[in-house]
Scaffold this motif. Structure first.
Motif, mmCIF file in Angstrom:
data_model
loop_
_atom_site.group_PDB
_atom_site.id
_atom_site.type_symbol
_atom_site.label_atom_id
_atom_site.label_comp_id
_atom_site.label_asym_id
_atom_site.label_seq_id
_atom_site.Cartn_x
_atom_site.Cartn_y
_atom_site.Cartn_z
ATOM 1 N N UNK A 105 -10.210 39.796 -41.512
ATOM 2 C CA UNK A 105 -11.385 40.660 -41.619
ATOM 3 C C UNK A 105 -12.675 39.848 -41.471
ATOM 4 N N UNK A 106 -13.200 39.791 -40.264
ATOM 5 C CA UNK A 106 -14.416 39.026 -39.963
ATOM 6 C C UNK A 106 -15.521 40.006 -39.610
ATOM 7 N N UNK A 107 -16.702 39.773 -40.157
ATOM 8 C CA UNK A 107 -17.848 40.610 -39.807
ATOM 9 C C UNK A 107 -19.041 39.736 -39.458
ATOM 10 N N UNK A 108 -19.970 40.335 -38.745
ATOM 11 C CA UNK A 108 -21.234 39.696 -38.408
ATOM 12 C C UNK A 108 -22.338 40.384 -39.206
ATOM 13 N N UNK A 109 -23.461 39.704 -39.426
ATOM 14 C CA UNK A 109 -24.547 40.344 -40.177
ATOM 15 C C UNK A 109 -25.189 41.470 -39.366
ATOM 16 N N UNK A 110 -25.827 42.411 -40.053
ATOM 17 C CA UNK A 110 -26.490 43.518 -39.353
ATOM 18 C C UNK A 110 -27.855 43.098 -38.823
ATOM 19 N N UNK A 111 -28.448 42.083 -39.395
ATOM 20 C CA UNK A 111 -29.750 41.554 -38.998
ATOM 21 C C UNK A 111 -30.839 42.624 -39.050
ATOM 22 N N UNK A 112 -30.882 43.334 -40.175
ATOM 23 C CA UNK A 112 -31.957 44.292 -40.417
ATOM 24 C C UNK A 112 -33.120 43.552 -41.080
ATOM 25 N N UNK A 113 -34.101 44.281 -41.591
ATOM 26 C CA UNK A 113 -35.268 43.635 -42.207
ATOM 27 C C UNK A 113 -34.889 42.772 -43.405
ATOM 28 N N UNK A 114 -33.885 43.194 -44.158
ATOM 29 C CA UNK A 114 -33.445 42.396 -45.314
ATOM 30 C C UNK A 114 -32.962 41.028 -44.859
#
Length: 197
Positions: A157-166
């Motif tokens: 289970x690998x995910x990437x960041x969403x790279x939103x304002x946070x």
């Protein structure tokens, strides 16, 4: 990218973390040339090797003599198969008997990597010319698709960041590029992943 994915695999095996349940370890989807018997049989064998890789966790399991011999008797392990067609691909989905695969690994004295696996957050920076950017989950670059394919292939289970304002306020591209662990750890906390790379 290949080197990064290899590093990711090494890091995961060296890390003791909490885990999430991964499903579909005993099935695999592979390309198939046609529905002809020869092509189908070849694709089923490829799918079986993909399952062994997910269950065993390391490519070395494919070289074990007991495993190589079992490949010749793949029908004994096959539960069902079906075809899936998209505009660009012809795929074969094969599901194998979990109990028989596990018995095979025990017979070969090979370790089984269970279905509880670490959730991993992957921070990647893409460099093009003089610009660099952190690859987001929604990026149109090739990396998210490559990461997802690797994740499915290995049952990780690998995910990437969403790279939103946070994320943008918590972390800069230079932090990831320079491998500064403190800001990366702080930015990773919101994802509640057991590990990050």
């Amino acid at each position: 990218m290949h080197r990064l994915l290899k590093l990711l695999t090494i890091v995961l095996f060296a890390t003791t973390v909490q885990a999430v349940e991964v499903t579909d370890l005993y099935q695999a989807k592979v390309d198939v040339l046609s529905q002809a018997k020869k092509d189908r049989n070849h694709a089923i064998q490829q799918a079986m090797q993909a399952v062994w890789l997910k269950v065993g966790g390391q490519k070395s399991v494919l070289q074990h003599e007991v495993i190589k011999q079992a490949l010749k008797k793949y029908q004994q392990y096959l539960v069902q198969f079906s075809y899936q067609n998209t505009k660009n691909q012809h795929l074969l989905l094969a599901r194998f008997n979990e109990e028989k695969i596990n018995q095979l690994f025990h017979q070969a004295n090979l370790p089984l990597w269970g279905n509880l696996r670490p959730q991993v957050l992957l921070w990647l920076v893409q460099e093009q010319g003089l610009s660099r950017e952190i690859i987001a989950e929604s990026s149109t670059a090739e990396f998210p698709a490559t990461v997802q394919a690797f994740s499915l292939q290995r049952g990780l289970p690998i995910s990437l960041p969403v790279m939103d304002l946070t994320d943008l306020n918590a972390l800069s591209t230079a932090d990831v590029w320079g491998r500064f662990s403190a800001p990366i750890a702080e930015a990773s906390a919101r994802y509640q992943a057991e590990s990050y790379v």
